[in-house]
Design a protein around this motif. Sequence first.
Motif, PDB file in Angstrom:
ATOM      1  N   ALA A 360     -10.327  10.453  -0.403  1.00 11.45           N
ATOM      2  CA  ALA A 360     -11.342   9.796   0.295  1.00 11.45           C
ATOM      3  C   ALA A 360     -10.841   8.731   0.920  1.00 11.45           C
ATOM      4  O   ALA A 360     -11.261   8.242   2.328  1.00 11.45           O
ATOM      5  CB  ALA A 360     -12.288   8.783  -0.634  1.00 11.45           C
ATOM      6  N   LEU A 361      -9.572   7.802   0.586  1.00 12.24           N
ATOM      7  CA  LEU A 361      -8.685   6.920   1.479  1.00 12.24           C
ATOM      8  C   LEU A 361      -8.052   7.517   2.642  1.00 12.24           C
ATOM      9  O   LEU A 361      -8.409   7.124   3.863  1.00 12.24           O
ATOM     10  CB  LEU A 361      -7.682   6.261   0.720  1.00 12.24           C
ATOM     11  CG  LEU A 361      -8.224   4.994  -0.340  1.00 12.24           C
ATOM     12  CD1 LEU A 361      -7.341   4.862  -1.153  1.00 12.24           C
ATOM     13  CD2 LEU A 361      -8.837   4.147   0.512  1.00 12.24           C
ATOM     14  N   ALA A 362      -7.742   8.846   2.408  1.00 11.00           N
ATOM     15  CA  ALA A 362      -7.074   9.402   3.572  1.00 11.00           C
ATOM     16  C   ALA A 362      -8.122   9.852   4.709  1.00 11.00           C
ATOM     17  O   ALA A 362      -7.829   9.641   5.949  1.00 11.00           O
ATOM     18  CB  ALA A 362      -6.282  10.508   3.076  1.00 11.00           C
ATOM     19  N   THR A 363      -9.124  10.259   4.287  1.00  5.62           N
ATOM     20  CA  THR A 363     -10.286  10.818   5.396  1.00  5.62           C
ATOM     21  C   THR A 363     -11.223   9.477   5.766  1.00  5.62           C
ATOM     22  O   THR A 363     -12.022   9.678   6.278  1.00  5.62           O
ATOM     23  CB  THR A 363     -11.038  11.877   4.531  1.00  5.62           C
ATOM     24  OG1 THR A 363     -11.446  11.749   3.378  1.00  5.62           O
ATOM     25  CG2 THR A 363     -10.103  13.130   4.366  1.00  5.62           C
ATOM     26  N   ARG A 364     -10.662   8.456   5.139  1.00  2.74           N
ATOM     27  CA  ARG A 364     -11.628   7.283   5.368  1.00  2.74           C
ATOM     28  C   ARG A 364     -13.096   7.202   5.225  1.00  2.74           C
ATOM     29  O   ARG A 364     -13.929   6.860   5.871  1.00  2.74           O
ATOM     30  CB  ARG A 364     -11.337   7.022   6.955  1.00  2.74           C
ATOM     31  CG  ARG A 364     -10.124   6.757   7.414  1.00  2.74           C
ATOM     32  CD  ARG A 364      -9.898   6.384   8.758  1.00  2.74           C
ATOM     33  NE  ARG A 364      -8.451   5.944   9.093  1.00  2.74           N
ATOM     34  CZ  ARG A 364      -7.894   5.763  10.190  1.00  2.74           C
ATOM     35  NH1 ARG A 364      -8.734   5.719  11.101  1.00  2.74           N
ATOM     36  NH2 ARG A 364      -6.605   5.312  10.149  1.00  2.74           N
ATOM     37  N   ASP A 365     -13.214   7.973   3.984  1.00  2.00           N
ATOM     38  CA  ASP A 365     -14.639   7.975   3.478  1.00  2.00           C
ATOM     39  C   ASP A 365     -14.835   6.630   2.604  1.00  2.00           C
ATOM     40  O   ASP A 365     -16.010   6.656   2.322  1.00  2.00           O
ATOM     41  CB  ASP A 365     -15.160   9.307   2.687  1.00  2.00           C
ATOM     42  CG  ASP A 365     -14.818  10.547   3.905  1.00  2.00           C
ATOM     43  OD1 ASP A 365     -15.193  10.585   5.058  1.00  2.00           O
ATOM     44  OD2 ASP A 365     -14.601  11.549   3.446  1.00  2.00           O
ATOM     45  N   LEU A 366     -13.720   6.344   2.075  1.00  2.00           N
ATOM     46  CA  LEU A 366     -13.960   4.967   1.165  1.00  2.00           C
ATOM     47  C   LEU A 366     -13.304   3.753   1.780  1.00  2.00           C
ATOM     48  O   LEU A 366     -12.313   3.906   2.685  1.00  2.00           O
ATOM     49  CB  LEU A 366     -13.060   5.346  -0.046  1.00  2.00           C
ATOM     50  CG  LEU A 366     -12.768   4.405  -1.141  1.00  2.00           C
ATOM     51  CD1 LEU A 366     -14.374   4.079  -1.741  1.00  2.00           C
ATOM     52  CD2 LEU A 366     -11.977   4.816  -2.232  1.00  2.00           C
ATOM     53  N   ASP A 367     -14.433   3.012   1.841  1.00  2.00           N
ATOM     54  CA  ASP A 367     -14.062   1.631   2.569  1.00  2.00           C
ATOM     55  C   ASP A 367     -14.663   0.537   1.817  1.00  2.00           C
ATOM     56  O   ASP A 367     -15.312   0.774   0.819  1.00  2.00           O
ATOM     57  CB  ASP A 367     -14.440   1.538   3.821  1.00  2.00           C
ATOM     58  CG  ASP A 367     -15.665   2.018   4.326  1.00  2.00           C
ATOM     59  OD1 ASP A 367     -16.502   1.692   3.410  1.00  2.00           O
ATOM     60  OD2 ASP A 367     -15.999   2.771   5.059  1.00  2.00           O
ATOM     61  N   ILE A 368     -14.539  -0.773   2.261  1.00  2.00           N
ATOM     62  CA  ILE A 368     -15.205  -1.788   1.567  1.00  2.00           C
ATOM     63  C   ILE A 368     -16.640  -1.579   1.320  1.00  2.00           C
ATOM     64  O   ILE A 368     -17.137  -2.264   0.362  1.00  2.00           O
ATOM     65  CB  ILE A 368     -14.627  -3.074   2.334  1.00  2.00           C
ATOM     66  CG1 ILE A 368     -15.243  -3.052   3.744  1.00  2.00           C
ATOM     67  CG2 ILE A 368     -13.426  -3.524   2.283  1.00  2.00           C
ATOM     68  CD1 ILE A 368     -14.938  -4.495   4.465  1.00  2.00           C
ATOM     69  N   TYR A 369     -17.022  -0.918   2.182  1.00  2.00           N
ATOM     70  CA  TYR A 369     -18.912  -0.816   1.968  1.00  2.00           C
ATOM     71  C   TYR A 369     -19.337  -0.167   0.591  1.00  2.00           C
ATOM     72  O   TYR A 369     -19.931  -0.569  -0.042  1.00  2.00           O
ATOM     73  CB  TYR A 369     -19.398  -0.195   3.225  1.00  2.00           C
ATOM     74  CG  TYR A 369     -19.148  -0.990   4.287  1.00  2.00           C
ATOM     75  CD1 TYR A 369     -19.562  -2.371   4.669  1.00  2.00           C
ATOM     76  CD2 TYR A 369     -18.167  -0.347   5.283  1.00  2.00           C
ATOM     77  CE1 TYR A 369     -19.194  -3.004   5.663  1.00  2.00           C
ATOM     78  CE2 TYR A 369     -17.911  -1.126   6.451  1.00  2.00           C
ATOM     79  CZ  TYR A 369     -18.195  -2.471   6.663  1.00  2.00           C
ATOM     80  OH  TYR A 369     -17.849  -3.200   7.708  1.00  2.00           O
ATOM     81  N   ASN A 370     -18.459   1.015   0.528  1.00  2.00           N
ATOM     82  CA  ASN A 370     -18.933   1.928  -0.544  1.00  2.00           C
ATOM     83  C   ASN A 370     -17.599   1.848  -1.761  1.00  2.00           C
ATOM     84  O   ASN A 370     -18.073   2.154  -2.993  1.00  2.00           O
ATOM     85  CB  ASN A 370     -19.055   3.079  -0.212  1.00  2.00           C
ATOM     86  CG  ASN A 370     -17.844   3.729   0.614  1.00  2.00           C
ATOM     87  OD1 ASN A 370     -16.769   3.215   0.553  1.00  2.00           O
ATOM     88  ND2 ASN A 370     -17.992   4.972   1.184  1.00  2.00           N
ATOM     89  N   ALA A 371     -16.727   0.905  -1.649  1.00  2.00           N
ATOM     90  CA  ALA A 371     -15.773   0.826  -2.622  1.00  2.00           C
ATOM     91  C   ALA A 371     -16.446   0.298  -4.126  1.00  2.00           C
ATOM     92  O   ALA A 371     -16.168   0.931  -4.994  1.00  2.00           O
ATOM     93  CB  ALA A 371     -14.786  -0.040  -2.277  1.00  2.00           C
ATOM     94  N   ALA A 372     -17.367  -0.773  -3.834  1.00  2.00           N
ATOM     95  CA  ALA A 372     -17.881  -1.267  -5.113  1.00  2.00           C
ATOM     96  C   ALA A 372     -18.762  -0.233  -5.679  1.00  2.00           C
ATOM     97  O   ALA A 372     -18.644   0.106  -7.309  1.00  2.00           O
ATOM     98  CB  ALA A 372     -18.729  -2.459  -4.626  1.00  2.00           C
TER      99      ALA A 372
END
Lengths: 470, 470
Positions: A360-372
């Motif tokens: 998810a990090l590699a494809t940038r689907d995971l960021d500060i908005y949905n991390a929580a």
Amino acid sequence: MADSQQVDDSPDRQVRPEIYDEDGALSSVWLDGVVAAIERDDTDYLREHVGELHESELGDLLEHLDPEERQALIRLMGTSFDFTALTEVDEAIRLEIVEAMPNEQIAEVVRELDSDDAVYILEDLDEEDRKEILDQLPFRERIRFRRALEYPEESAGRRMQTEFVAVPPFWTVGQTIDYMRDEEGLPDRFSQVFVIDPSFKLLGAVDLDQILRTKRLGKIEDIMHETRHAIPATMDQEEAAQIFEQYDLLSAAVVDENERLVGILTIDDVVDVIQEEAEEDIRRLGGVGDEELSDTVLTTSRSRVPWLLVNLLTAFLAASVIQIFDATIQQIVALAVLMPIVAGMGGNAASQTMTVTVRALATRDLDIYNAARIIRRELGVGFINGVVFAMLIGVVAGWWFSNAQIGGIIAAAMIINMLAAALAGILIPLLLDKIGVDPAVASTVFVTTVTDVTGFFAFLGLATWWFGMG
Amino acid sequence: MADSQQVDDSPDRQVRPEIYDEDGALSSVWLDGVVAAIERDDTDYLREHVGELHESELGDLLEHLDPEERQALIRLMGTSFDFTALTEVDEAIRLEIVEAMPNEQIAEVVRELDSDDAVYILEDLDEEDRKEILDQLPFRERIRFRRALEYPEESAGRRMQTEFVAVPPFWTVGQTIDYMRDEEGLPDRFSQVFVIDPSFKLLGAVDLDQILRTKRLGKIEDIMHETRHAIPATMDQEEAAQIFEQYDLLSAAVVDENERLVGILTIDDVVDVIQEEAEEDIRRLGGVGDEELSDTVLTTSRSRVPWLLVNLLTAFLAASVIQIFDATIQQIVALAVLMPIVAGMGGNAASQTMTVTVRALATRDLDIYNAARIIRRELGVGFINGVVFAMLIGVVAGWWFSNAQIGGIIAAAMIINMLAAALAGILIPLLLDKIGVDPAVASTVFVTTVTDVTGFFAFLGLATWWFGMG
């Protein structure tokens, strides 16, 4: 792979030439024929059966030959050998072939190649060889290759092709078409025409279908679209690939720091990049570097030692946790029997969470908005699966050693370790990414350390406390 | 990821629009603006700031909104919402959005989409919904979609686009260009013109640049190349993707069992497939199925249970091996402290070999010709690293428990387990692939079982024998 083989059994043959069998592997019959021809120096046979191959097919062939056979094949085929194939083989094989060639011959070869293929071969050579080869090239090529080689490795500038079609904005569609009909030096394939001003500054681009749909008198500047996605030559190739992917580009202009058009990046190069980068993550998660199938035993084992070494250190860490409770183990050996289960299940659960997080990090689907949200989710999953397997293991263990207390202790330890696994599995990759370390490289080691240590400590600690020992 | 972020800090902004920050994540400022606008039902703001987005940008936005916000956004934007964005979001989100829409509206939407995008959305729906929607479509679309949906999932026929440009072989380049200038119903983008006979049988194809380089009087049949790589509609999408990759295709004809042209596959769809398939292998190696970030806690934990369950069984297997030697452990607790090291190191070494093998199989770099060589190599690597780490661990362990014999025993066990790891790491994936099971799914479990069992058995068994117990 398996299913794909079932689906297209007969149709396959239409799509790939005879040299491949149904599974898409090189046909043994064909391969044996070629090897035999090499052994009897049968130049005609080779020219006929190998000369017409697509570069990637020739690449496949090279990878299936021994070093001697490769050298012989290249020698026998002489000028009819397509050196573009070098861009299709492992780096180790490419180097082996290139280093066996005199620099004069390499210079001959790269002059014939597209600039991106030439650079691909040149960048592997050491400084002086490269310099000597460049000096033997005509001025125009020399400048082109030098410029490309000045950009950082794995940058768009390295991968770009410096052959492209560019026209001034005031031309008409008719002029442009006539130009393409008469001009000899066009690239072999192109899907866009770029629009530039006298200083080579990029103004826009026109897709070929657009040109074909417009009347001859239409002006280029009227049908051109400004290129929103001009790629800076210094941009990392993975970044560039993501932009191609997001905007479905077929080709994109590569510009220097002054917005001047210096080359183009084409989708077929980008496809390779995407493949490579996904590949990289798999290998890093598995603890192997950029090794290749053609690497030797020594190269391979050396390249794998560091990761094993780190894991060894963490293994000793886990072991020392066990040692704290050796008194307890001595009295209840069942603990020694069961403790790998707690640690192991934690490790598996963690690697599930970690895999999802790293990708998810590699494809940038995971960021500060949905991390929580994802952290909450993983904790929930860890808890639920923790409880499920706690009950399972608790019952089995209690029955196995006919000791309900041990069953209760391992159940509690399991829940704790599954929660630790969930947290470690998502927080460690996130943290590594934040501090600029590739999560794929380092996550596995840290995560399994956490689950081993927690697993052993929770299980043995609880037992020691419950049975009032230590 | 990290390095790519460093390389292209400032240039990035030119390439991706304002809505993204330097790291390529959605800009918080922009996102907050949109969310606020949704809350105050500000249609104009949304039309202006969201209406012009590229489908993939709109997709990113959707994935960052809550379900309610998504519904509100779609409702507020009405006709100016680009439903192509549905092909850019997680399946879970796509279903959530589509299922909230009345079938009439879905029918409206899919009619506007390219056939491949429409099918992408329709294939997720259940039978009767799909039927009801199809019945509301004009005859032409209905037939098209039906046909595509009849092909197996993940086949070329499912991914193909049924809009394409096809001309008869006897046309001249001039006629073809004029046709493209006048014809309205052309696809938005195309890079090839296909050549067919009256029965729609595929004769060949012409690249657009070829047309542009040829004089108006040139005949199509003279410049067309026979399409070596026509893709059977039933072919698995991964197989098709590999052919695109190998031959650097931009688009390819998709043909039915009678060689009739039924659609085209374009590189931008294939790029997604390549991404997906590599993704699949990573996830399977990590023990996670096709779960998505947007999945709920329950869905996720349920999907992860099977893998954990299998691992639990193998964990009990390993535990029962330990139990055989509980008498020995009771007398020498040091063994309980050290045994996880032997098992763990074996597991790590095995996962290195396994990762390389699984990928080599997926990319077809590994086959019967080089299998023997690779197996020899891995055995060599296993032996060398086995010896290296045997000495290391032997010394440390011997010193730790000031007992040279334990040092010797763990060293011997380590060499044995590293060799077992090498063999298991390559033979198990090879075997699974042979019997048609995806090696990525099952390898990890089996391989770690082998290294756990061998590790514990070798270490504890040697100790029992050496100290003459049991």
